[in-house]
Design a protein around this motif. Structure first.
Motif, mmCIF file in Angstrom:
data_model
loop_
_atom_site.group_PDB
_atom_site.id
_atom_site.type_symbol
_atom_site.label_atom_id
_atom_site.label_comp_id
_atom_site.label_asym_id
_atom_site.label_seq_id
_atom_site.Cartn_x
_atom_site.Cartn_y
_atom_site.Cartn_z
ATOM 1 N N ASP A 201 22.909 15.060 -20.872
ATOM 2 C CA ASP A 201 22.946 16.306 -20.093
ATOM 3 C C ASP A 201 22.008 17.351 -20.690
ATOM 4 O OD1 ASP A 201 24.913 15.063 -18.637
ATOM 5 O OD2 ASP A 201 26.571 16.136 -19.597
ATOM 6 N N VAL A 202 22.063 17.506 -22.013
ATOM 7 C CA VAL A 202 21.234 18.519 -22.682
ATOM 8 C C VAL A 202 19.751 18.238 -22.450
ATOM 9 C CG1 VAL A 202 20.545 19.471 -24.921
ATOM 10 C CG2 VAL A 202 22.969 19.060 -24.429
ATOM 11 N N VAL A 203 19.352 16.988 -22.649
ATOM 12 C CA VAL A 203 17.941 16.613 -22.459
ATOM 13 C C VAL A 203 17.528 16.833 -21.005
ATOM 14 C CG1 VAL A 203 16.283 14.705 -22.547
ATOM 15 C CG2 VAL A 203 17.962 14.985 -24.386
ATOM 16 N N ASP A 204 18.412 16.457 -20.064
ATOM 17 C CA ASP A 204 18.116 16.673 -18.639
ATOM 18 C C ASP A 204 17.955 18.158 -18.323
ATOM 19 O OD1 ASP A 204 18.149 13.998 -18.100
ATOM 20 O OD2 ASP A 204 20.187 13.960 -17.272
ATOM 21 N N ILE A 205 18.803 18.990 -18.908
ATOM 22 C CA ILE A 205 18.751 20.431 -18.653
ATOM 23 C C ILE A 205 17.407 20.998 -19.092
ATOM 24 C CG2 ILE A 205 19.668 22.652 -19.494
ATOM 25 C CD1 ILE A 205 22.482 21.301 -19.356
ATOM 26 N N PHE A 206 16.950 20.638 -20.287
ATOM 27 C CA PHE A 206 15.660 21.136 -20.765
ATOM 28 C C PHE A 206 14.505 20.614 -19.899
ATOM 29 C CE2 PHE A 206 17.937 22.441 -24.536
ATOM 30 C CZ PHE A 206 17.218 23.544 -24.974
ATOM 31 N N ASN A 207 14.576 19.340 -19.523
ATOM 32 C CA ASN A 207 13.502 18.767 -18.688
ATOM 33 C C ASN A 207 13.437 19.437 -17.317
ATOM 34 O OD1 ASN A 207 12.604 16.986 -20.639
ATOM 35 N ND2 ASN A 207 13.927 15.320 -19.965
ATOM 36 N N LEU A 208 14.608 19.704 -16.731
ATOM 37 C CA LEU A 208 14.641 20.359 -15.422
ATOM 38 C C LEU A 208 14.125 21.793 -15.510
ATOM 39 C CD1 LEU A 208 18.098 19.071 -14.128
ATOM 40 C CD2 LEU A 208 15.874 18.584 -13.088
ATOM 41 N N TYR A 209 14.483 22.480 -16.574
ATOM 42 C CA TYR A 209 14.024 23.870 -16.727
ATOM 43 C C TYR A 209 12.508 23.929 -16.907
ATOM 44 C CZ TYR A 209 14.290 28.804 -18.011
ATOM 45 O OH TYR A 209 14.138 30.179 -18.028
ATOM 46 N N HIS A 291 10.031 31.163 -23.925
ATOM 47 C CA HIS A 291 9.025 32.065 -23.367
ATOM 48 C C HIS A 291 9.153 32.147 -21.852
ATOM 49 C CE1 HIS A 291 7.312 32.830 -27.151
ATOM 50 N NE2 HIS A 291 6.707 31.676 -27.310
ATOM 51 N N LYS A 292 9.476 31.039 -21.222
ATOM 52 C CA LYS A 292 9.673 31.051 -19.775
ATOM 53 C C LYS A 292 10.867 31.939 -19.420
ATOM 54 C CE LYS A 292 10.985 28.276 -15.825
ATOM 55 N NZ LYS A 292 11.472 26.992 -15.326
ATOM 56 N N TYR A 293 11.947 31.814 -20.183
ATOM 57 C CA TYR A 293 13.139 32.634 -19.931
ATOM 58 C C TYR A 293 12.840 34.121 -20.093
ATOM 59 C CZ TYR A 293 17.372 35.179 -21.097
ATOM 60 O OH TYR A 293 18.349 36.138 -21.167
ATOM 61 N N THR A 294 12.162 34.490 -21.172
ATOM 62 C CA THR A 294 11.886 35.907 -21.419
ATOM 63 C C THR A 294 10.941 36.501 -20.386
ATOM 64 O OG1 THR A 294 10.119 35.324 -22.986
ATOM 65 C CG2 THR A 294 12.298 35.766 -23.895
ATOM 66 N N LYS A 295 10.088 35.671 -19.802
ATOM 67 C CA LYS A 295 9.156 36.178 -18.791
ATOM 68 C C LYS A 295 9.804 36.336 -17.424
ATOM 69 C CE LYS A 295 4.837 34.498 -20.809
ATOM 70 N NZ LYS A 295 3.739 33.526 -20.691
ATOM 71 N N THR A 296 10.823 35.515 -17.140
ATOM 72 C CA THR A 296 11.407 35.521 -15.797
ATOM 73 C C THR A 296 12.743 36.231 -15.707
ATOM 74 O OG1 THR A 296 12.511 33.385 -16.183
ATOM 75 C CG2 THR A 296 10.315 33.341 -15.192
ATOM 76 N N LYS A 297 13.386 36.572 -16.836
ATOM 77 C CA LYS A 297 14.743 37.116 -16.775
ATOM 78 C C LYS A 297 14.827 38.441 -16.021
ATOM 79 C CE LYS A 297 14.557 39.430 -21.250
ATOM 80 N NZ LYS A 297 15.235 39.672 -22.518
ATOM 81 N N ASP A 298 13.747 39.240 -16.045
ATOM 82 C CA ASP A 298 13.757 40.529 -15.354
ATOM 83 C C ASP A 298 13.074 40.474 -13.996
ATOM 84 O OD1 ASP A 298 15.027 41.735 -17.512
ATOM 85 O OD2 ASP A 298 13.116 42.021 -18.548
ATOM 86 N N LYS A 299 12.728 39.260 -13.525
ATOM 87 C CA LYS A 299 11.937 39.174 -12.296
ATOM 88 C C LYS A 299 12.650 38.446 -11.167
ATOM 89 C CE LYS A 299 7.594 39.152 -14.902
ATOM 90 N NZ LYS A 299 6.385 38.406 -15.232
ATOM 91 N N GLN A 300 13.974 38.388 -11.229
ATOM 92 C CA GLN A 300 14.731 37.731 -10.175
ATOM 93 C C GLN A 300 14.169 36.347 -9.845
ATOM 94 O OE1 GLN A 300 17.556 38.854 -8.900
ATOM 95 N NE2 GLN A 300 17.441 40.652 -10.188
ATOM 96 N N PRO A 301 14.312 35.365 -10.760
ATOM 97 C CA PRO A 301 13.703 34.056 -10.555
ATOM 98 C C PRO A 301 14.235 33.300 -9.347
ATOM 99 C CG PRO A 301 15.208 34.006 -12.431
ATOM 100 C CD PRO A 301 15.038 35.437 -12.041
ATOM 101 N N ARG A 302 15.219 33.833 -8.655
ATOM 102 C CA ARG A 302 15.753 33.125 -7.492
ATOM 103 C C ARG A 302 14.717 32.951 -6.387
ATOM 104 N NH1 ARG A 302 21.109 36.655 -7.581
ATOM 105 N NH2 ARG A 302 22.278 35.562 -9.159
#
Length: 529
Positions: A201-209, A291-302
């Protein structure tokens, strides 16, 4: 000079107050539940008021469960109610057991005193038998700073204990991270052993992200075939936890919150409980996700996680954007679908079959002679834009570093000049010294923060420059979209990414005609019949 306003004594305040309010605060729900901390605060106040044959009625007790160090006083609901009641003159005085029940932060004490003075409500500190006032600047500054220092010392002692336990290979307690179970010897944890089902599950989560999925879409995907209930916040906890790279980290969060501290303040230790062969994620992959998280957290990634791929790209013939709406009913019988999904104009109510239009546009994209070249061009444009942003930020940080260094030099000169002055009152010397120390501390903190950030920004800037000279990484990423030559093999975020890269706009000409403008190509009309 105007005559100084006379202040009431504690005795005068208590004896003249017809209605007293008691404010108490504990830091955690556990303390509130146990009642010990509240009981101690109330006992101090009760004993103090006995001397004056006074008491506080139950309806005049205001209680908050919140850290006074990590959250501002404006976030405390009962304190806000109390101040509102004081402003309306519904109470005559406030009593607290100790000064730190109001705040542990120096600057907040000054704000509170100013607010209370404006309202005209006296506050009594029961443990000291004195008023909470701001007349003696030096004394209050020192006392408030000592209150803050004690809180800092508690935090420092806690961190030092955690660090010591990790360095001595002692488990610091708590629930092991998802994917691992504790292995014990002589009742002590000696290792985290991987749980193979959870590791997948953990590996899948990182790959999907990494493939542009969002926390919500990953959770939705996992819930389709796993019995455990996943949520976006649970996925986020895994993505942002460096434990999967083999490192324990403390000081990740702001005190009492789930808000991340700046990553340069995190304290990293190689975990003695995870063997090299049990590391699940490379540091390179973890940093990419961070880095992806920090760039998108304030930009409504939905905006990426939508199956209405033409959102914000499709316009009605009246000129308004068309909105995706799902008109399908709730399905109880597996495999049975009633109704359709539409793009609908909110102005003239025209509508078009969303799935039919999505298929038409995506088929057109995948049948283009050279779609990869267009995507490559758009990605390189984004990289150039990002390089310009990084370059500007580096210049800003350079200026901030120069400014703070200049401030420190000026402060040093000021200190030397102050040391040579004669005839100053002792209190003035204390005042100058405190001002110097506070200003110097602020400049040193700002300087350290800017120096840390500029290192990080320069590193990212260099990586972007390298990408412009060697586009193999970009090429591999673009190739991943087209490797199967069919769009149905891609996830919703991947298709949405591709659509944003390639489609300039779509226009509903009438009920059966659609105009599609692919970037770098002339517009073209299609029939929906």
């Amino acid at each position: 000079m105007g005559k100084r306003k006379e202040r009431k004594t504690v005795e005068e305040v208590i004896e003249s107050a017809e209605r007293l309010a008691f404010y108490n605060r504990v830091s955690t729900k556990e303390q509130r539940k146990e009642g010990k901390e509240y009981g101690q605060q109330y006992a101090k106040v009760k004993d103090f008021l006995k001397k004056y044959d006074k008491k506080v009625e139950n309806e005049d007790v205001f209680s908050d469960t919140m850290s006074a160090y990590s959250k501002p006083f404006t976030s405390r609901s009962d304190l806000e109610k109390l101040l509102h009641a004081a402003e309306k003159k519904e109470i005559d005085a406030i009593i607290v057991s100790d000064r730190d029940r109001l705040s542990r932060q120096t600057e907040e004490h000054f704000q509170l005193r100013s607010l209370l003075e404006r309202i005209g409500i006296p506050v009594v500190i029961a443990s000291r038998g004195e008023l909470y006032e701001s007349d003696d600047f030096i004394r209050t500054l020192v006392e408030d700073a000592l209150t803050r220092l004690e809180s800092d010392n508690i935090s420092t002692r806690t961190k030092a204990t955690l660090k010591s336990m990790l360095e001595k290979n002692r488990y610091i307690g708590g629930k092991p991270p998802y994917g691992f179970s504790p292995t014990k010897e002589d009742e002590k944890v000696v290792r985290f052993s991987p749980i193979h089902e959870e590791v997948r599950d953990v590996v899948d989560i990182f790959n999907l992200y990494k493939k542009s999925e969002t926390f919500s879409s990953i959770a939705k995907n996992l819930n389709k075939h796993l019995p455990k209930k996943w949520s976006a916040s649970r996925v986020k906890e895994i993505i942002t936890n460096p434990i999967y790279t083999g490192y324990h980290v403390y000081n990740r969060y702001e005190k009492g919150t789930k808000l991340f501290n700046p990553i340069e303040l995190w304290k990293w230790f190689r975990s003695p409980f995870i063997c090299d062969e049990d590391i699940l994620i490379t540091q390179e992959d973890w940093w990419y996700c961070w880095h992806k998280y920090t760039k998108t957290k304030d930009k409504q990634p939905r905006y990426l996680n939508t199956s209405f791929y033409l959102k914000d790209l499709l316009f009605c013939h009246c000129g308004e954007k068309m909105k995706g709406i799902d008109k399908r009913t709730n399905i109880k019988k597996p495999g049975t679908v009633y109704g359709k999904r539409y793009y609908i104009c909110q102005n003239c109510k025209e509508k078009i079959d969303a799935d039919k239009l999505n298929n038409l546009v995506l088929d057109e994209i995948f049948n283009m002679p050279a779609p990869k070249h267009i995507v490559m061009y758009e990605v390189n444009k984004l990289i150039e834009k990002e390089i310009a942003i990084k370059h500007k930020r580096i210049s800003e940080l350079d200026e901030e570093i120069i400014k703070e260094n200049n401030n420190l030099n000026i402060l040093k000169m000021f200190k030397k000049m102050g040391d040579k002055k004669d005839g100053l009152l002792q209190e003035s010397k204390q005042h100058e010294l405190l001002a110097y120390l506070l200003s110097k501390g602020d400049s040193e903190i700002n300087l350290k923060k800017s120096e840390k950030e500029i290192q990080h920004v320069k590193s990212e800037y260099q990586k972007l420059i390298e990408m412009t000279s060697d586009d193999r990484h970009v090429q591999e990423w673009v190739d991943s979209f087209f490797q199967y030559r069919k769009w149905s093999s891609l996830s919703d975020p991947e298709i949405r990414n591709l659509t944003l890269f390639l489609v300039e706009n779509c226009t509903m000409i009438d009920s059966i005609k659609i105009g599609i403008k692919i970037k770098s190509l002339p517009p073209k009309e299609y029939s929906m019949s």
